[in-house]
Design an enzyme around this catalytic site. Structure first.
Site, PDB file in Angstrom:
ATOM      1  N   ARG A  91       0.808  -1.238   0.000  1.00  0.00           N
ATOM      2  CA  ARG A  91       0.000   0.000   0.000  1.00  0.00           C
ATOM      3  C   ARG A  91       0.834   1.278   0.000  1.00  0.00           C
ATOM      4  NH1 ARG A  91      -3.277  -2.879   3.946  1.00  0.00           N
ATOM      5  NH2 ARG A  91      -4.926  -3.966   2.820  1.00  0.00           N
ATOM      6  N   LYS A 128       4.333  11.163 -11.870  1.00  0.00           N
ATOM      7  CA  LYS A 128       3.454  10.322 -12.698  1.00  0.00           C
ATOM      8  C   LYS A 128       4.134   8.972 -12.865  1.00  0.00           C
ATOM      9  CE  LYS A 128       0.796  13.435 -15.599  1.00  0.00           C
ATOM     10  NZ  LYS A 128       0.546  13.867 -16.996  1.00  0.00           N
ATOM     11  N   GLU A 130      11.650  16.451 -25.387  1.00  0.00           N
ATOM     12  CA  GLU A 130      10.950  16.984 -24.204  1.00  0.00           C
ATOM     13  C   GLU A 130      11.563  18.322 -23.780  1.00  0.00           C
ATOM     14  OE1 GLU A 130       8.195  15.547 -23.319  1.00  0.00           O
ATOM     15  OE2 GLU A 130       8.350  13.358 -23.300  1.00  0.00           O
ATOM     16  N   LYS A 154       9.305  22.261 -15.150  1.00  0.00           N
ATOM     17  CA  LYS A 154       8.452  21.137 -14.750  1.00  0.00           C
ATOM     18  C   LYS A 154       8.089  21.241 -13.269  1.00  0.00           C
ATOM     19  CE  LYS A 154       6.989  16.578 -15.161  1.00  0.00           C
ATOM     20  NZ  LYS A 154       7.015  15.299 -15.809  1.00  0.00           N
ATOM     21  N   GLU A 156      -2.917  17.315 -12.412  1.00  0.00           N
ATOM     22  CA  GLU A 156      -3.350  17.656 -13.771  1.00  0.00           C
ATOM     23  C   GLU A 156      -4.832  18.019 -13.847  1.00  0.00           C
ATOM     24  OE1 GLU A 156      -1.372  15.441 -16.906  1.00  0.00           O
ATOM     25  OE2 GLU A 156      -3.133  15.726 -18.168  1.00  0.00           O
ATOM     26  N   ARG A 176      -1.109  21.505 -15.777  1.00  0.00           N
ATOM     27  CA  ARG A 176      -0.169  20.411 -16.058  1.00  0.00           C
ATOM     28  C   ARG A 176      -0.431  19.741 -17.407  1.00  0.00           C
ATOM     29  NH1 ARG A 176       2.375  15.827 -11.959  1.00  0.00           N
ATOM     30  NH2 ARG A 176       3.639  14.861 -13.590  1.00  0.00           N
ATOM     31  N   ASN A 218       1.619  17.892 -21.823  1.00  0.00           N
ATOM     32  CA  ASN A 218       1.265  16.853 -22.788  1.00  0.00           C
ATOM     33  C   ASN A 218       1.229  17.368 -24.207  1.00  0.00           C
ATOM     34  OD1 ASN A 218       0.754  14.202 -21.702  1.00  0.00           O
ATOM     35  ND2 ASN A 218      -0.626  15.276 -20.332  1.00  0.00           N
ATOM     36  N   HIS A 222       1.583  15.042 -27.125  1.00  0.00           N
ATOM     37  CA  HIS A 222       1.531  13.672 -26.608  1.00  0.00           C
ATOM     38  C   HIS A 222       0.279  12.895 -27.028  1.00  0.00           C
ATOM     39  CE1 HIS A 222       4.970  15.005 -24.359  1.00  0.00           C
ATOM     40  NE2 HIS A 222       5.046  13.918 -23.626  1.00  0.00           N
ATOM     41  N   HIS A 279       1.353   9.517 -28.306  1.00  0.00           N
ATOM     42  CA  HIS A 279       0.926   8.248 -27.706  1.00  0.00           C
ATOM     43  C   HIS A 279       0.209   7.377 -28.739  1.00  0.00           C
ATOM     44  CE1 HIS A 279       1.015   9.962 -23.316  1.00  0.00           C
ATOM     45  NE2 HIS A 279       2.210   9.711 -23.800  1.00  0.00           N
ATOM     46  N   HIS A 330       9.713   7.041 -27.355  1.00  0.00           N
ATOM     47  CA  HIS A 330       8.715   7.990 -26.868  1.00  0.00           C
ATOM     48  C   HIS A 330       9.026   9.415 -27.358  1.00  0.00           C
ATOM     49  CE1 HIS A 330       5.860   9.941 -24.192  1.00  0.00           C
ATOM     50  NE2 HIS A 330       6.838  10.689 -23.708  1.00  0.00           N
TER      51      HIS A 330
HETATM   52  P1  NAD Z   1      14.028   4.204 -21.655  1.00  0.00           P
HETATM   53  O1  NAD Z   1      13.759   4.149 -20.226  1.00  0.00           O
HETATM   54  O2  NAD Z   1      13.547   3.084 -22.509  1.00  0.00           O
HETATM   55  O3  NAD Z   1      15.596   4.406 -21.869  1.00  0.00           O
HETATM   56  C1  NAD Z   1      16.090   4.492 -23.171  1.00  0.00           C
HETATM   57  C2  NAD Z   1      17.201   3.449 -23.446  1.00  0.00           C
HETATM   58  O4  NAD Z   1      18.431   3.923 -22.894  1.00  0.00           O
HETATM   59  C3  NAD Z   1      16.955   2.092 -22.821  1.00  0.00           C
HETATM   60  O5  NAD Z   1      17.443   1.103 -23.688  1.00  0.00           O
HETATM   61  C4  NAD Z   1      17.794   2.161 -21.560  1.00  0.00           C
HETATM   62  O6  NAD Z   1      18.167   0.903 -21.071  1.00  0.00           O
HETATM   63  C5  NAD Z   1      18.995   2.915 -22.045  1.00  0.00           C
HETATM   64  N1  NAD Z   1      19.754   3.653 -21.052  1.00  0.00           N
HETATM   65  C6  NAD Z   1      19.297   4.285 -19.956  1.00  0.00           C
HETATM   66  N2  NAD Z   1      20.284   4.989 -19.394  1.00  0.00           N
HETATM   67  C7  NAD Z   1      21.391   4.788 -20.140  1.00  0.00           C
HETATM   68  C8  NAD Z   1      22.722   5.273 -20.076  1.00  0.00           C
HETATM   69  N3  NAD Z   1      23.087   6.166 -19.173  1.00  0.00           N
HETATM   70  N4  NAD Z   1      23.607   4.845 -21.002  1.00  0.00           N
HETATM   71  C9  NAD Z   1      23.222   3.982 -21.977  1.00  0.00           C
HETATM   72  N5  NAD Z   1      21.971   3.522 -22.115  1.00  0.00           N
HETATM   73  C10 NAD Z   1      21.066   3.928 -21.191  1.00  0.00           C
HETATM   74  O7  NAD Z   1      13.397   5.531 -22.312  1.00  0.00           O
HETATM   75  P2  NAD Z   1      13.333   7.047 -21.828  1.00  0.00           P
HETATM   76  O8  NAD Z   1      13.366   7.852 -23.054  1.00  0.00           O
HETATM   77  O9  NAD Z   1      14.288   7.334 -20.747  1.00  0.00           O
HETATM   78  O10 NAD Z   1      11.875   7.130 -21.174  1.00  0.00           O
HETATM   79  C11 NAD Z   1      10.727   6.930 -21.956  1.00  0.00           C
HETATM   80  C12 NAD Z   1       9.599   6.517 -21.041  1.00  0.00           C
HETATM   81  O11 NAD Z   1       9.331   7.569 -20.116  1.00  0.00           O
HETATM   82  C13 NAD Z   1       8.300   6.255 -21.772  1.00  0.00           C
HETATM   83  O12 NAD Z   1       7.723   5.072 -21.285  1.00  0.00           O
HETATM   84  C14 NAD Z   1       7.436   7.438 -21.413  1.00  0.00           C
HETATM   85  O13 NAD Z   1       6.083   7.143 -21.413  1.00  0.00           O
HETATM   86  C15 NAD Z   1       7.938   7.770 -20.042  1.00  0.00           C
HETATM   87  N6  NAD Z   1       7.690   9.158 -19.629  1.00  0.00           N
HETATM   88  C16 NAD Z   1       7.139   9.365 -18.418  1.00  0.00           C
HETATM   89  C17 NAD Z   1       6.944  10.642 -17.968  1.00  0.00           C
HETATM   90  C18 NAD Z   1       6.394  10.883 -16.583  1.00  0.00           C
HETATM   91  O14 NAD Z   1       6.080  12.017 -16.259  1.00  0.00           O
HETATM   92  N7  NAD Z   1       6.302   9.860 -15.757  1.00  0.00           N
HETATM   93  C19 NAD Z   1       7.300  11.736 -18.762  1.00  0.00           C
HETATM   94  C20 NAD Z   1       7.873  11.493 -20.005  1.00  0.00           C
HETATM   95  C21 NAD Z   1       8.067  10.192 -20.437  1.00  0.00           C
HETATM   96  N1  GLY Z   2       5.143  14.306 -18.816  1.00  0.00           N
HETATM   97  C1  GLY Z   2       3.857  14.846 -18.482  1.00  0.00           C
HETATM   98  C2  GLY Z   2       3.685  15.174 -17.049  1.00  0.00           C
HETATM   99  O1  GLY Z   2       4.515  14.919 -16.225  1.00  0.00           O
HETATM  100  O2  GLY Z   2       2.677  15.719 -16.701  1.00  0.00           O
END
Ligand code: NAD
Ligand code: GLY
Length: 362
Positions: A120, A142, A184, A226, A236, A240, A244, A247, A251, A264
């Site tokens: 929890r 998020k 981003e 941010k 949001e 907020r 997006n 997005h 998406h 992404h």
């Molecule tokens: P990811 O987590 O897939 O990382 C990208 C690649 O880089 C992966 O293969 C990873 O293993 C590799 N990697 C990570 N760090 C590394 C390093 N230092 N050196 C070499 N390789 C490395 O992708 P991302 O772009 O980091 O994140 C995308 C995700 O984030 C999506 O799922 C998206 O929906 C999410 N997201 C969430 C939010 C939020 O607010 N929570 C905001 C934007 C995106």
């Molecule tokens: N990446 C969108 C948010 O954090 O609201």
């Protein structure tokens, strides 16, 4: 080291940004309720950074359980989430054990969601290692996994105890992933920070070349926007949603092509071009603003042409957007570069025109 704050009353937390922070495990240890953590990472990041972080934690007297998951957006799902729970239970992790996300946004989103529901609610902490995670996903609470029908459809708002962004980790990031993070970064300029957009136009090559000073500036400026937005509208209810921008289209591209086909950040880049073109179609901005947006995204190594999924398929996929209200999509549009707003009033004809239109060229 630069430290910013996400101001959320009792749940406020720091974002530390700087070189060599993986060695500064006191930044983690000082925030733990008990001297035990579970480090959630993946098969790519573990060989690069897990041992370094474990050594630093060990020196602080913190016991660390490593949990290494498969790598990729395609694994941001229930099965992988269950692997985290299995490992936490196998290793007798308690409600006071802190989950540490060591990796990109996929690891951050999975770990945060696991922490939100494990017993929890267990504490968690973000150690982002991609540019995208350092400027966006690690900040703001998020957390989510994907559903085959829609991106990030199952999740929770759940804030970390701290964000520790070691900019040295960006040295090993593949160029395509660096570009994905720049999408981003550019988003913040487009939605709220016109001076930053101008700075990006002049400095994009320095970022692509990974000049440390330019990267540190872009990360700080992005996190500062941010953090400000999250503090004003954590869940949001209004502002907020601007984060997006691009997005809803992005998406749809990710789900439509199958998670992992486009990164992404790439999908968001092409999505931001569609959102800019929609804004132009509706008479809000001119062709010059659309061209500037395309030129900057192209210079960052990002796609500006969305894949041809067909108008009907796009509309179907976009029906699963979390901004849908009363069955109607809401769109983030541009009034000018640096000023975005939410619109509930986008007609099907304008949308179909943009989605079915010819490719753009920067
Ligand atoms: P990811 O987590 O897939 O990382 C990208 C690649 O880089 C992966 O293969 C990873 O293993 C590799 N990697 C990570 N760090 C590394 C390093 N230092 N050196 C070499 N390789 C490395 O992708 P991302 O772009 O980091 O994140 C995308 C995700 O984030 C999506 O799922 C998206 O929906 C999410 N997201 C969430 C939010 C939020 O607010 N929570 C905001 C934007 C995106
Ligand atoms: N990446 C969108 C948010 O954090 O609201």
């Amino acid at each position: 080291m630069e430290t910013l704050t996400v101001a959320l009353g009792e749940r406020s937390y720091p974002i530390h940004i700087g070189a060599g922070l993986l060695e500064r495990a006191e930044l983690i240890a000082s925030r733990l309720p008990q001297n035990k953590v579970a480090i959630v990472t993946n098969t790519t990041v573990a060989p690069l950074y897990l041992a370094r972080l474990r050594r630093a934690l060990d020196a602080q007297g913190v016991d660390a359980v490593p949990i290494t998951l498969p790598d990729g957006e395609a694994y941001k799902n229930w099965d992988t989430l269950n692997q985290i729970f299995d490992a936490l239970l196998d290793n007798r992790c308690e409600r006071g054990t802190t989950l540490v996300a060591l990796g990109g946004g996929v690891i951050g989103d999975l770990t945060g969601f696991a922490a939100a529901v494990y017993q929890r609610g267990a504490p968690f902490l973000q150690v982002p290692t991609t540019l995208l995670a350092q400027v966006d996903s690690s900040v703001g609470g998020k957390t989510a996994i994907n559903h085959p029908l829609g991106k990030n459809m199952i999740g929770a708002f759940y804030q970390p105890l701290a964000v520790i962004a070691d900019t040295d980790t960006l040295a090993t990031l593949p160029a395509r992933e660096l570009s994905a993070g720049l999408a981003e970064v550019i988003k913040y300029g487009l939605i709220r920070d016109p001076a930053f957009f101008n700075w990006l136009e002049s400095n994009i090559q320095r970022l692509v070349r990974r000049e440390p000073e330019a990267l540190a500036y872009a990360i700080e400026r992005s996190c500062s926007t941010k953090a400000e937005i999250v503090a004003l509208d954590e869940r949001e209810e209004g502002l907020r949603a601007l984060l997006n921008f691009g997005h809803t289209f992005g998406h749809a591209i990710e789900a439509g092509l199958g998670f992992g086909a486009w990164l992404h950040g790439e999908a968001v880049a092409a999505g931001m071009v569609l959102a800019a073109r929609l804004s132009q179609k509706l008479g809000l901005i001119g062709a010059d603003e659309v061209s500037r947006t395309c030129r900057l995204l192209s210079a960052a190594g990002l796609p500006i042409d969305a894949p041809e999924l067909g108008v009907e398929r796009y509309l179907e996929l976009m029906g699963h957007d979390k901004k849908v209200r009363g069955g109607r999509n809401r769109f983030i549009l541009l009034r000018q570069i640096g000023e975005a707003f939410v619109s509930e009033d986008v007609g099907r004809a304008a949308l179909a025109d943009v989605l079915g239109g010819p490719p753009v060229h920067a």
